[in-house]
Design a protein around this motif. Structure first.
Motif, PDB file in Angstrom:
ATOM      1  N   MET A   1       4.831  -1.869   6.553  1.00 42.11           N
ATOM      2  CA  MET A   1       4.523  -3.264   6.771  1.00 42.11           C
ATOM      3  C   MET A   1       3.344  -3.463   7.709  1.00 42.11           C
ATOM      4  SD  MET A   1       7.522  -6.030   7.295  1.00 42.11           S
ATOM      5  CE  MET A   1       8.831  -5.586   6.208  1.00 42.11           C
ATOM      6  N   LEU A   2       3.175  -2.558   8.671  1.00 44.56           N
ATOM      7  CA  LEU A   2       2.077  -2.694   9.622  1.00 44.56           C
ATOM      8  C   LEU A   2       0.720  -2.548   8.939  1.00 44.56           C
ATOM      9  CD1 LEU A   2       3.426  -0.810  12.770  1.00 44.56           C
ATOM     10  CD2 LEU A   2       3.394  -3.263  12.331  1.00 44.56           C
ATOM     11  N   GLY A   3       0.692  -1.917   7.785  1.00 43.81           N
ATOM     12  CA  GLY A   3      -0.553  -1.761   7.051  1.00 43.81           C
ATOM     13  C   GLY A   3      -1.147  -3.070   6.577  1.00 43.81           C
ATOM     14  N   LYS A   4      -0.328  -4.097   6.474  1.00 44.43           N
ATOM     15  CA  LYS A   4      -0.790  -5.414   6.031  1.00 44.43           C
ATOM     16  C   LYS A   4      -1.487  -6.182   7.151  1.00 44.43           C
ATOM     17  CE  LYS A   4       3.092  -6.152   2.896  1.00 44.43           C
ATOM     18  NZ  LYS A   4       4.218  -7.046   2.604  1.00 44.43           N
ATOM     19  N   LEU A   5      -1.325  -5.736   8.393  1.00 47.55           N
ATOM     20  CA  LEU A   5      -1.842  -6.478   9.534  1.00 47.55           C
ATOM     21  C   LEU A   5      -3.321  -6.209   9.766  1.00 47.55           C
ATOM     22  CD1 LEU A   5       1.067  -5.933  12.090  1.00 47.55           C
ATOM     23  CD2 LEU A   5       0.785  -7.783  10.436  1.00 47.55           C
ATOM     24  N   THR A   6      -4.017  -7.244  10.199  1.00 44.93           N
ATOM     25  CA  THR A   6      -5.418  -7.086  10.572  1.00 44.93           C
ATOM     26  C   THR A   6      -5.497  -6.383  11.922  1.00 44.93           C
ATOM     27  OG1 THR A   6      -5.541  -9.172  11.772  1.00 44.93           O
ATOM     28  CG2 THR A   6      -6.020  -9.245   9.390  1.00 44.93           C
ATOM     29  N   ARG A   7      -6.699  -5.951  12.271  1.00 45.24           N
ATOM     30  CA  ARG A   7      -6.915  -5.318  13.566  1.00 45.24           C
ATOM     31  C   ARG A   7      -6.496  -6.256  14.693  1.00 45.24           C
ATOM     32  NH1 ARG A   7     -10.372  -6.064  17.324  1.00 45.24           N
ATOM     33  NH2 ARG A   7     -11.701  -7.396  16.057  1.00 45.24           N
ATOM     34  N   ARG A   8      -6.832  -7.518  14.561  1.00 47.56           N
ATOM     35  CA  ARG A   8      -6.501  -8.523  15.585  1.00 47.56           C
ATOM     36  C   ARG A   8      -4.982  -8.700  15.694  1.00 47.56           C
ATOM     37  NH1 ARG A   8      -8.893 -10.399  20.036  1.00 47.56           N
ATOM     38  NH2 ARG A   8      -9.022 -12.632  20.098  1.00 47.56           N
ATOM     39  N   GLU A   9      -4.301  -8.729  14.558  1.00 52.17           N
ATOM     40  CA  GLU A   9      -2.842  -8.885  14.565  1.00 52.17           C
ATOM     41  C   GLU A   9      -2.162  -7.667  15.186  1.00 52.17           C
ATOM     42  OE1 GLU A   9      -2.604 -11.800  10.665  1.00 52.17           O
ATOM     43  OE2 GLU A   9      -2.465  -9.640  10.421  1.00 52.17           O
ATOM     44  N   LEU A  10      -2.674  -6.476  14.910  1.00 55.35           N
ATOM     45  CA  LEU A  10      -2.118  -5.268  15.533  1.00 55.35           C
ATOM     46  C   LEU A  10      -2.313  -5.299  17.044  1.00 55.35           C
ATOM     47  CD1 LEU A  10      -3.184  -2.491  13.019  1.00 55.35           C
ATOM     48  CD2 LEU A  10      -0.849  -3.154  13.614  1.00 55.35           C
ATOM     49  N   GLU A  11      -3.491  -5.724  17.463  1.00 55.94           N
ATOM     50  CA  GLU A  11      -3.770  -5.851  18.897  1.00 55.94           C
ATOM     51  C   GLU A  11      -2.816  -6.857  19.535  1.00 55.94           C
ATOM     52  OE1 GLU A  11      -7.355  -7.366  21.854  1.00 55.94           O
ATOM     53  OE2 GLU A  11      -7.757  -7.138  19.716  1.00 55.94           O
ATOM     54  N   LEU A  12      -2.619  -7.964  18.865  1.00 60.19           N
ATOM     55  CA  LEU A  12      -1.723  -8.999  19.370  1.00 60.19           C
ATOM     56  C   LEU A  12      -0.290  -8.482  19.472  1.00 60.19           C
ATOM     57  CD1 LEU A  12      -1.482 -11.936  20.263  1.00 60.19           C
ATOM     58  CD2 LEU A  12      -1.240 -12.580  17.874  1.00 60.19           C
ATOM     59  N   LEU A  13       0.153  -7.734  18.495  1.00 58.70           N
ATOM     60  CA  LEU A  13       1.492  -7.158  18.512  1.00 58.70           C
ATOM     61  C   LEU A  13       1.653  -6.211  19.702  1.00 58.70           C
ATOM     62  CD1 LEU A  13       4.208  -7.047  17.039  1.00 58.70           C
ATOM     63  CD2 LEU A  13       3.268  -5.213  15.632  1.00 58.70           C
ATOM     64  N   GLN A  14       0.634  -5.408  19.964  1.00 57.37           N
ATOM     65  CA  GLN A  14       0.680  -4.503  21.113  1.00 57.37           C
ATOM     66  C   GLN A  14       0.744  -5.281  22.423  1.00 57.37           C
ATOM     67  OE1 GLN A  14      -2.860  -2.232  20.239  1.00 57.37           O
ATOM     68  NE2 GLN A  14      -1.670  -0.561  19.352  1.00 57.37           N
ATOM     69  N   LEU A  15      -0.018  -6.365  22.501  1.00 58.40           N
ATOM     70  CA  LEU A  15       0.003  -7.179  23.719  1.00 58.40           C
ATOM     71  C   LEU A  15       1.341  -7.906  23.880  1.00 58.40           C
ATOM     72  CD1 LEU A  15      -3.626  -8.599  23.647  1.00 58.40           C
ATOM     73  CD2 LEU A  15      -2.675  -6.960  25.288  1.00 58.40           C
ATOM     74  N   LEU A  16       1.938  -8.315  22.765  1.00 60.27           N
ATOM     75  CA  LEU A  16       3.263  -8.948  22.830  1.00 60.27           C
ATOM     76  C   LEU A  16       4.268  -8.006  23.480  1.00 60.27           C
ATOM     77  CD1 LEU A  16       3.790 -10.650  19.341  1.00 60.27           C
ATOM     78  CD2 LEU A  16       3.469 -11.776  21.534  1.00 60.27           C
ATOM     79  N   ALA A  17       4.150  -6.738  23.166  1.00 59.26           N
ATOM     80  CA  ALA A  17       5.080  -5.742  23.699  1.00 59.26           C
ATOM     81  C   ALA A  17       4.965  -5.598  25.212  1.00 59.26           C
ATOM     82  CB  ALA A  17       4.848  -4.396  23.021  1.00 59.26           C
ATOM     83  N   THR A  18       3.841  -6.009  25.781  1.00 58.19           N
ATOM     84  CA  THR A  18       3.676  -5.911  27.232  1.00 58.19           C
ATOM     85  C   THR A  18       4.332  -7.076  27.960  1.00 58.19           C
ATOM     86  OG1 THR A  18       1.568  -7.097  27.358  1.00 58.19           O
ATOM     87  CG2 THR A  18       1.469  -4.701  26.931  1.00 58.19           C
ATOM     88  N   GLY A  19       4.764  -8.085  27.200  1.00 56.21           N
ATOM     89  CA  GLY A  19       5.466  -9.204  27.817  1.00 56.21           C
ATOM     90  C   GLY A  19       4.601 -10.410  28.160  1.00 56.21           C
ATOM     91  N   LEU A  20       3.344 -10.399  27.719  1.00 55.42           N
ATOM     92  CA  LEU A  20       2.475 -11.544  27.997  1.00 55.42           C
ATOM     93  C   LEU A  20       2.953 -12.781  27.240  1.00 55.42           C
ATOM     94  CD1 LEU A  20      -1.070  -9.901  27.698  1.00 55.42           C
ATOM     95  CD2 LEU A  20       0.244 -10.342  29.775  1.00 55.42           C
ATOM     96  N   ASN A  21       2.819 -13.937  27.873  1.00 54.75           N
ATOM     97  CA  ASN A  21       3.147 -15.183  27.178  1.00 54.75           C
ATOM     98  C   ASN A  21       1.923 -15.644  26.385  1.00 54.75           C
ATOM     99  OD1 ASN A  21       1.403 -16.767  28.839  1.00 54.75           O
ATOM    100  ND2 ASN A  21       3.017 -17.059  30.339  1.00 54.75           N
ATOM    101  N   ASN A  22       2.076 -16.709  25.618  1.00 51.37           N
ATOM    102  CA  ASN A  22       0.994 -17.150  24.731  1.00 51.37           C
ATOM    103  C   ASN A  22      -0.277 -17.497  25.498  1.00 51.37           C
ATOM    104  OD1 ASN A  22       2.803 -16.774  22.694  1.00 51.37           O
ATOM    105  ND2 ASN A  22       2.851 -18.892  22.016  1.00 51.37           N
TER     106      ASN A  22
END
Length: 57
Positions: free
Chosen positions: A1-22
């Motif tokens: 499923m991760l293959g469908k994500l853009t570079r920006r979306e993958l980056e955002l997912l990684q940042l979400l994991a760090t606990g940052l809010n919107n």
């Protein structure tokens, strides 16, 4: 499923994991809060989830 994500979306997912809010995500990416919310909606749709916690699981 991760293959469908853009570079920006993958980056955002990684940042979400760090606990940052919107707003922190927007500040980090130097984009508007609306842009982050748009990216998150696309990310959730591609992952077939409806929340941040589900996207991270």
């Amino acid at each position: 499923m991760l293959g469908k994500l853009t570079r920006r979306e993958l980056e955002l997912l990684q940042l979400l994991a760090t606990g940052l809010n919107n707003q922190q995500l927007a500040d980090h990416g130097e984009v508007s809060l609306t842009t982050i919310e748009w990216h998150l909606q696309n990310l959730y749709a591609k992952l077939n989830v409806s929340s941040r916690s589900a996207a991270l699981a």
